[in-house]
Design a protein around this motif. Structure first.
Motif, PDB file in Angstrom:
ATOM      1  N   PRO A  10       0.839  -1.201   0.000  1.00  0.00           N
ATOM      2  CA  PRO A  10       0.000   0.000   0.000  1.00  0.00           C
ATOM      3  C   PRO A  10       0.873   1.250   0.000  1.00  0.00           C
ATOM      4  CG  PRO A  10       0.079  -0.946   2.181  1.00  0.00           C
ATOM      5  CD  PRO A  10       0.792  -1.907   1.261  1.00  0.00           C
ATOM      6  N   GLU A  11       0.451   2.227  -0.754  1.00  0.00           N
ATOM      7  CA  GLU A  11       1.170   3.502  -0.774  1.00  0.00           C
ATOM      8  C   GLU A  11       0.644   4.434   0.302  1.00  0.00           C
ATOM      9  OE1 GLU A  11       1.271   5.234  -4.667  1.00  0.00           O
ATOM     10  OE2 GLU A  11       1.676   3.309  -5.592  1.00  0.00           O
ATOM     11  N   LEU A  12      -0.644   4.266   0.644  1.00  0.00           N
ATOM     12  CA  LEU A  12      -1.310   5.174   1.565  1.00  0.00           C
ATOM     13  C   LEU A  12      -2.405   4.415   2.287  1.00  0.00           C
ATOM     14  CD1 LEU A  12      -1.717   8.207   2.406  1.00  0.00           C
ATOM     15  CD2 LEU A  12      -3.198   8.431   0.422  1.00  0.00           C
ATOM     16  N   ALA A  13      -2.572   4.678   3.580  1.00  0.00           N
ATOM     17  CA  ALA A  13      -3.652   4.060   4.357  1.00  0.00           C
ATOM     18  C   ALA A  13      -4.218   5.094   5.318  1.00  0.00           C
ATOM     19  CB  ALA A  13      -3.148   2.848   5.132  1.00  0.00           C
ATOM     20  N   VAL A  14      -5.525   4.987   5.550  1.00  0.00           N
ATOM     21  CA  VAL A  14      -6.220   5.866   6.497  1.00  0.00           C
ATOM     22  C   VAL A  14      -7.150   4.998   7.329  1.00  0.00           C
ATOM     23  CG1 VAL A  14      -7.846   7.786   6.760  1.00  0.00           C
ATOM     24  CG2 VAL A  14      -6.123   7.865   4.961  1.00  0.00           C
ATOM     25  N   LEU A  49     -11.249  -4.129   6.153  1.00  0.00           N
ATOM     26  CA  LEU A  49     -10.490  -3.242   5.274  1.00  0.00           C
ATOM     27  C   LEU A  49     -11.223  -3.092   3.955  1.00  0.00           C
ATOM     28  CD1 LEU A  49      -6.960  -4.812   5.793  1.00  0.00           C
ATOM     29  CD2 LEU A  49      -7.806  -2.694   6.795  1.00  0.00           C
ATOM     30  N   GLN A  50     -11.120  -1.916   3.373  1.00  0.00           N
ATOM     31  CA  GLN A  50     -11.673  -1.706   2.045  1.00  0.00           C
ATOM     32  C   GLN A  50     -10.681  -0.871   1.255  1.00  0.00           C
ATOM     33  OE1 GLN A  50     -15.113   0.914   1.359  1.00  0.00           O
ATOM     34  NE2 GLN A  50     -15.958  -0.717   0.106  1.00  0.00           N
ATOM     35  N   GLU A  51     -10.374  -1.330   0.052  1.00  0.00           N
ATOM     36  CA  GLU A  51      -9.494  -0.563  -0.825  1.00  0.00           C
ATOM     37  C   GLU A  51     -10.337   0.422  -1.626  1.00  0.00           C
ATOM     38  OE1 GLU A  51      -6.553  -2.635  -3.155  1.00  0.00           O
ATOM     39  OE2 GLU A  51      -6.571  -4.288  -1.721  1.00  0.00           O
ATOM     40  N   ALA A  77     -20.463   6.496   4.851  1.00  0.00           N
ATOM     41  CA  ALA A  77     -21.556   5.650   5.365  1.00  0.00           C
ATOM     42  C   ALA A  77     -21.602   4.327   4.611  1.00  0.00           C
ATOM     43  CB  ALA A  77     -22.890   6.377   5.248  1.00  0.00           C
ATOM     44  N   GLU A  78     -21.342   4.364   3.315  1.00  0.00           N
ATOM     45  CA  GLU A  78     -21.311   3.125   2.530  1.00  0.00           C
ATOM     46  C   GLU A  78     -20.152   2.237   2.970  1.00  0.00           C
ATOM     47  OE1 GLU A  78     -21.273   4.413  -1.534  1.00  0.00           O
ATOM     48  OE2 GLU A  78     -23.397   4.913  -1.509  1.00  0.00           O
ATOM     49  N   ILE A  79     -19.023   2.826   3.297  1.00  0.00           N
ATOM     50  CA  ILE A  79     -17.874   2.058   3.783  1.00  0.00           C
ATOM     51  C   ILE A  79     -18.193   1.439   5.140  1.00  0.00           C
ATOM     52  CG2 ILE A  79     -15.491   2.265   4.603  1.00  0.00           C
ATOM     53  CD1 ILE A  79     -15.146   4.426   2.367  1.00  0.00           C
ATOM     54  N   ILE A  80     -18.816   2.210   6.016  1.00  0.00           N
ATOM     55  CA  ILE A  80     -19.184   1.687   7.336  1.00  0.00           C
ATOM     56  C   ILE A  80     -20.213   0.570   7.194  1.00  0.00           C
ATOM     57  CG2 ILE A  80     -20.323   2.270   9.523  1.00  0.00           C
ATOM     58  CD1 ILE A  80     -18.919   5.047   9.259  1.00  0.00           C
TER      59      ILE A  80
END
Length: 92
Positions: A10-14, A49-51, A77-80
């Motif tokens: 991964p280049e970036l994660a939040v 986790l979701q990419e 909200a869709e990710i949650i």
């Protein structure tokens, strides 16, 4: 889950935290090795986790502890909802 040499790093994660009362907030973010550590810690604690590179890019611009802006509520909200679904949980 082990990583093989063909899996891109991964280049970036939040990481976000949502308590069900206030807007989700950024609790961790990083690039490179720090991104890998964030993802490893999430896996260790069975955090879904979701990419989503465009969303991560937007969220990475927020400060640690900052709530997501209203413009991102629906997308987050869709990710949650996805995280609840794959965890077999239902929101309270």
């Amino acid at each position: 889950m082990s990583r093989d040499d063909t899996t891109p790093k991964p280049e970036l994660a939040v990481a976000l935290q949502y308590d069900g009362e206030r807007a989700p907030r950024v609790t961790a973010k990083g690039t490179g090795e720090l991104a890998e550590q964030i993802i490893a810690l999430a896996r260790e604690h069975e955090v879904p986790l979701q990419e989503n590179a465009p969303m991560v890019e937007l969220l990475s611009k927020l400060e640690l502890g900052e709530e997501i802006p209203p413009a991102l509520y629906l997308a987050v909200a869709e990710i949650i909802a996805f995280a609840y679904y794959i965890s077999g949980k239902a929101p309270q």
